[in-house]
Scaffold this motif. Structure first.
Motif, PDB file in Angstrom:
ATOM      1  N   VAL A  74       7.770  -0.898  -8.682  1.00 12.64           N
ATOM      2  CA  VAL A  74       6.433  -0.323  -9.056  1.00 12.64           C
ATOM      3  C   VAL A  74       5.816   0.608  -8.162  1.00 12.64           C
ATOM      4  O   VAL A  74       5.693   0.295  -7.159  1.00 12.64           O
ATOM      5  N   GLU A  75       5.712   1.915  -8.488  1.00  9.64           N
ATOM      6  CA  GLU A  75       5.045   2.765  -7.531  1.00  9.64           C
ATOM      7  C   GLU A  75       3.601   2.677  -7.556  1.00  9.64           C
ATOM      8  O   GLU A  75       3.048   2.516  -8.494  1.00  9.64           O
ATOM      9  N   THR A  76       3.190   2.488  -6.272  1.00 10.50           N
ATOM     10  CA  THR A  76       1.542   2.218  -6.131  1.00 10.50           C
ATOM     11  C   THR A  76       1.168   3.295  -5.284  1.00 10.50           C
ATOM     12  O   THR A  76       1.834   3.992  -4.449  1.00 10.50           O
ATOM     13  N   PRO A  77      -0.200   3.577  -5.469  1.00  9.69           N
ATOM     14  CA  PRO A  77      -0.938   4.522  -4.590  1.00  9.69           C
ATOM     15  C   PRO A  77      -1.124   4.159  -3.260  1.00  9.69           C
ATOM     16  O   PRO A  77      -0.728   2.969  -2.724  1.00  9.69           O
ATOM     17  N   TYR A  78      -1.112   5.175  -2.300  1.00  9.84           N
ATOM     18  CA  TYR A  78      -1.259   5.036  -0.780  1.00  9.84           C
ATOM     19  C   TYR A  78      -2.602   4.781  -0.660  1.00  9.84           C
ATOM     20  O   TYR A  78      -3.622   5.221  -1.418  1.00  9.84           O
ATOM     21  N   LEU A  79      -2.781   3.770   0.455  1.00 11.96           N
ATOM     22  CA  LEU A  79      -4.380   3.706   1.064  1.00 11.96           C
ATOM     23  C   LEU A  79      -4.565   4.411   2.100  1.00 11.96           C
ATOM     24  O   LEU A  79      -3.708   4.579   3.048  1.00 11.96           O
ATOM     25  N   PRO A  80      -5.723   5.324   2.088  1.00  6.27           N
ATOM     26  CA  PRO A  80      -6.001   6.179   3.251  1.00  6.27           C
ATOM     27  C   PRO A  80      -6.364   5.360   4.429  1.00  6.27           C
ATOM     28  O   PRO A  80      -6.887   4.398   4.262  1.00  6.27           O
ATOM     29  N   LEU A  81      -5.877   6.117   5.610  1.00  6.93           N
ATOM     30  CA  LEU A  81      -6.552   5.310   6.876  1.00  6.93           C
ATOM     31  C   LEU A  81      -7.947   5.698   6.947  1.00  6.93           C
ATOM     32  O   LEU A  81      -8.566   6.618   6.521  1.00  6.93           O
ATOM     33  N   PRO A  82      -8.596   5.050   8.154  1.00 10.75           N
ATOM     34  CA  PRO A  82      -8.250   3.831   8.355  1.00 10.75           C
ATOM     35  C   PRO A  82      -8.290   2.574   7.711  1.00 10.75           C
ATOM     36  O   PRO A  82      -8.939   2.636   6.386  1.00 10.75           O
ATOM     37  N   LEU A  83      -7.409   1.656   7.866  1.00 13.71           N
ATOM     38  CA  LEU A  83      -7.301   0.408   6.796  1.00 13.71           C
ATOM     39  C   LEU A  83      -7.032  -0.716   7.816  1.00 13.71           C
ATOM     40  O   LEU A  83      -6.555  -0.676   8.845  1.00 13.71           O
ATOM     41  N   ALA A  87      -8.656  -4.640   3.735  1.00 12.05           N
ATOM     42  CA  ALA A  87      -8.508  -3.347   3.027  1.00 12.05           C
ATOM     43  C   ALA A  87      -7.252  -3.603   2.244  1.00 12.05           C
ATOM     44  O   ALA A  87      -7.102  -3.279   0.828  1.00 12.05           O
ATOM     45  N   LEU A  88      -6.379  -3.790   2.736  1.00 12.61           N
ATOM     46  CA  LEU A  88      -4.796  -3.956   1.971  1.00 12.61           C
ATOM     47  C   LEU A  88      -4.795  -5.199   0.772  1.00 12.61           C
ATOM     48  O   LEU A  88      -4.450  -4.993  -0.043  1.00 12.61           O
ATOM     49  N   ALA A  89      -5.469  -6.271   1.437  1.00 11.40           N
ATOM     50  CA  ALA A  89      -5.774  -7.527   0.578  1.00 11.40           C
ATOM     51  C   ALA A  89      -6.644  -7.014  -0.913  1.00 11.40           C
ATOM     52  O   ALA A  89      -6.218  -7.521  -2.034  1.00 11.40           O
ATOM     53  N   GLY A 282       2.208 -10.815   8.414  1.00 10.84           N
ATOM     54  CA  GLY A 282       1.327  -9.712   7.882  1.00 10.84           C
ATOM     55  C   GLY A 282       1.055 -10.101   6.513  1.00 10.84           C
ATOM     56  O   GLY A 282       0.057 -10.147   5.689  1.00 10.84           O
ATOM     57  N   LEU A 283       2.163 -10.602   5.819  1.00 10.62           N
ATOM     58  CA  LEU A 283       2.067 -10.882   4.357  1.00 10.62           C
ATOM     59  C   LEU A 283       1.491 -12.109   4.281  1.00 10.62           C
ATOM     60  O   LEU A 283       0.276 -12.222   3.298  1.00 10.62           O
ATOM     61  N   TRP A 284       1.319 -12.976   5.048  1.00  8.67           N
ATOM     62  CA  TRP A 284       0.580 -14.397   5.127  1.00  8.67           C
ATOM     63  C   TRP A 284      -0.891 -13.951   5.240  1.00  8.67           C
ATOM     64  O   TRP A 284      -1.697 -14.388   4.363  1.00  8.67           O
ATOM     65  N   ASP A 285      -1.192 -13.174   6.067  1.00  5.73           N
ATOM     66  CA  ASP A 285      -2.577 -12.719   6.481  1.00  5.73           C
ATOM     67  C   ASP A 285      -3.338 -12.102   5.178  1.00  5.73           C
ATOM     68  O   ASP A 285      -4.287 -12.168   4.975  1.00  5.73           O
ATOM     69  N   ILE A 286      -2.512 -11.119   4.529  1.00  2.00           N
ATOM     70  CA  ILE A 286      -2.919 -10.345   3.355  1.00  2.00           C
ATOM     71  C   ILE A 286      -3.235 -11.104   2.335  1.00  2.00           C
ATOM     72  O   ILE A 286      -4.213 -11.438   1.621  1.00  2.00           O
ATOM     73  N   ALA A 287      -2.150 -12.203   2.093  1.00  4.64           N
ATOM     74  CA  ALA A 287      -2.481 -12.938   0.881  1.00  4.64           C
ATOM     75  C   ALA A 287      -3.516 -13.910   1.202  1.00  4.64           C
ATOM     76  O   ALA A 287      -4.030 -14.272   0.050  1.00  4.64           O
ATOM     77  N   THR A 288      -3.768 -14.454   2.342  1.00  5.89           N
ATOM     78  CA  THR A 288      -4.861 -15.395   2.514  1.00  5.89           C
ATOM     79  C   THR A 288      -6.278 -14.841   2.291  1.00  5.89           C
ATOM     80  O   THR A 288      -6.993 -15.346   1.530  1.00  5.89           O
ATOM     81  N   ARG A 289      -6.142 -13.500   2.714  1.00 10.50           N
ATOM     82  CA  ARG A 289      -7.674 -12.823   2.433  1.00 10.50           C
ATOM     83  C   ARG A 289      -7.712 -12.561   1.043  1.00 10.50           C
ATOM     84  O   ARG A 289      -8.962 -12.399   0.588  1.00 10.50           O
ATOM     85  N   ALA A 290      -6.672 -12.260   0.479  1.00 10.32           N
ATOM     86  CA  ALA A 290      -6.756 -12.025  -0.936  1.00 10.32           C
ATOM     87  C   ALA A 290      -7.018 -13.272  -1.890  1.00 10.32           C
ATOM     88  O   ALA A 290      -7.147 -13.218  -3.270  1.00 10.32           O
ATOM     89  N   GLY A 291      -6.621 -14.290  -1.248  1.00 14.29           N
ATOM     90  CA  GLY A 291      -6.858 -15.699  -2.037  1.00 14.29           C
ATOM     91  C   GLY A 291      -5.830 -15.952  -3.062  1.00 14.29           C
ATOM     92  O   GLY A 291      -5.973 -16.653  -3.809  1.00 14.29           O
ATOM     93  N   ILE A 292      -4.644 -15.503  -2.470  1.00 14.19           N
ATOM     94  CA  ILE A 292      -3.630 -15.841  -3.643  1.00 14.19           C
ATOM     95  C   ILE A 292      -2.659 -16.829  -3.286  1.00 14.19           C
ATOM     96  O   ILE A 292      -1.803 -17.206  -4.009  1.00 14.19           O
ATOM     97  N   THR A 293      -2.893 -17.628  -1.913  1.00 10.32           N
ATOM     98  CA  THR A 293      -2.083 -18.766  -1.529  1.00 10.32           C
ATOM     99  C   THR A 293      -2.129 -19.798  -2.139  1.00 10.32           C
ATOM    100  O   THR A 293      -3.397 -20.231  -2.655  1.00 10.32           O
TER     101      THR A 293
END
Lengths: 294, 294
Positions: A74-83, A87-89, A282-293
């Motif tokens: 799935v092609e996703t858009p790029y997130l501009p810096l700084p991030l 922000a990734l979550a 990193g995946l764990w950190d982002i997922a935790t912030r997104a509340g998907i764990t």
């Protein structure tokens, strides 16, 4: 222990997945060579399900890497810096797989340096993991097909540049006239160091690269030394041209980070090699912030 | 008019031959794609004889180019710099072809710059031809798979450097990720000029090369512009890194010399394109000095 999350680092040439428990601990893991280039159009669902079959379907899946590129699933858009991790979550791209699994894609980052855009997919997650693990920020180098030189400040990824060193090496070693006289051999530190010196020298890279041929033809470089001399030359050119200031944290495969540490130290730059597992953290950190764990 | 000499410029990817009369005038000529890479081991006699069949067997043949390389017909030693037409004439390597023709090989040149050796086979003959025709000496650029930057002073070739620009372009355009989004199109001067600017910029070449991908992915470079942007980037890097001082004489194929003239002029260097036929004139000059013309 109960599973909480499935993380996938899905790159160009490899697939790695972890079944994670509380705190992102590893309950099980899988590594295969099913990188995105090996997956036929429309085949991502099948490849993922084959790999994850033993793991609970109720767990959310978070995936980073080239799997979100134009040649990926799935092609996703790029997130501009700084991030940062938050922000990734906030930018996770949800996708329902054919199997019913909820997949959340970490999107890539868009940088700008010297007026030119630059892109990454996956390395942002490794740098987030390093910071989440308390490793601090600063200057990071992630060697590979397309090496990334990235700077993080106060928990945010602020800038990066890509150097095609790994791909350039593969092309020159296997497809160009420079590889014609080469023979395989064990790592030759002296040939690598000699290449580093040529890499630091002045003049166009493609002029200095031709010294591989001329040295080999005149008997000054043995066939088994050619690959390491060329590797040193390209990494030496990269390190000299990036002009690192301050210590560098290397994240990546052991054989590559070892070469970069030699090159950085030869250029007077302190280099530390990060522990393995940064993508998972990193995946764990982002997922935790997104509340998907789970 | 009576034939006096047969000259051959036998390179990696092409074969050119001339039947010459008095003063090196052209009585007949042949050009084919039978470069040395297309000739099977042991097949040089047959390929040459097929090409030269209509021309008198009594005439001496003089040949220059990659035909004397390790992958060619007869590998000859390199002549160290400085060298002139008389030195090349004295170093001709005679060979009796299976057909009975007397072939005289012009040997290659060995240079040394910045402590690294460098080699050429064929370009020395073109530069000799330029000087023999009264074109003078100075700084020469011979663009191609392996571009040569050579200096001649007082009728002697005194130094040179090789830049793998043509081979690097072919690899990056056709084998790397940079070419993936490219589509063919007519020459685009604006894309080439934009590439030249990126080629002159600071930083490692393989960092700036990745801008091709990032610009294309972000819609700032159209698919039909990719090849010319990349071409400009590599030639711009070469020209900036070679730091030419004084006017440059370009010898070679028209499409390539035109690109180099644009690049040199954009860098503030005067560039003149030499008339075609320099290899033939060099072969005639060397043969005359060696006394092998009929």
């Amino acid at each position: 222990m109960t599973g909480r999350l499935i993380g996938i680092d899905w790159g160009t040439s490899s697939f790695r997945a972890w079944l994670m428990g509380p705190g992102g601990t590893v309950l099980d893991e899988i590594g295969t060579a099913r990188g995105i280039l090996s997956v036929p159009q429309g085949g991502f669902d099948v490849v993922m399900e084959q790999a994850l079959a033993p793991w609970p379907k109720r767990l959310a899946v978070i995936a980073s890497g080239m799997v979100t590129s134009r040649n990926g699933w799935v092609e996703t858009p790029y997130l501009p810096l700084p991030l940062d991790a938050a922000a990734l979550a906030g930018a996770l791209v949800p996708h329902r797989a054919a199997s019913g699994r909820a997949v959340h894609f970490v999107t890539g980052a868009l940088g700008n340096a010297g007026g030119l855009p630059d892109v990454m997919r996956g390395e942002e997650t490794e740098i987030i993991g390093h910071m989440a693990a308390g490793g601090g920020d600063g200057l990071f180098v992630l060697p590979g097909t397309h090496s990334k030189w990235a700077r993080a400040e106060a928990g945010r990824l602020t800038s990066f540049r890509t150097c095609m060193t790994g791909e350039g090496f593969a092309l020159l070693r296997h497809q160009s006239i420079l590889g014609r006289l080469a023979e395989p051999g064990p790592f030759d530190p002296a040939a690598f160091a000699r290449g580093l010196a040529a890499g630091r020298a002045a003049g166009p890279l493609l002029v200095r690269a031709f010294s591989v041929r001329a040295l080999a033809l005149t008997g000054q470089l043995a066939p088994a030394q050619i690959a390491d001399y060329l590797s040193g030359l390209l990494i030496g050119d990269e390190v000299a041209g990036m002009v690192p200031t301050g210590p560098v944290t290397l994240i990546g495969r052991g054989d590559l980070t070892a070469r970069y540490r030699i090159a950085l130290e030869a250029a007077g730059t302190e280099a530390r090699i990060a522990a393995p597992g940064m993508a998972r953290l990193g995946l764990w950190d982002i997922a935790t912030r997104a509340g998907i764990t789970g």
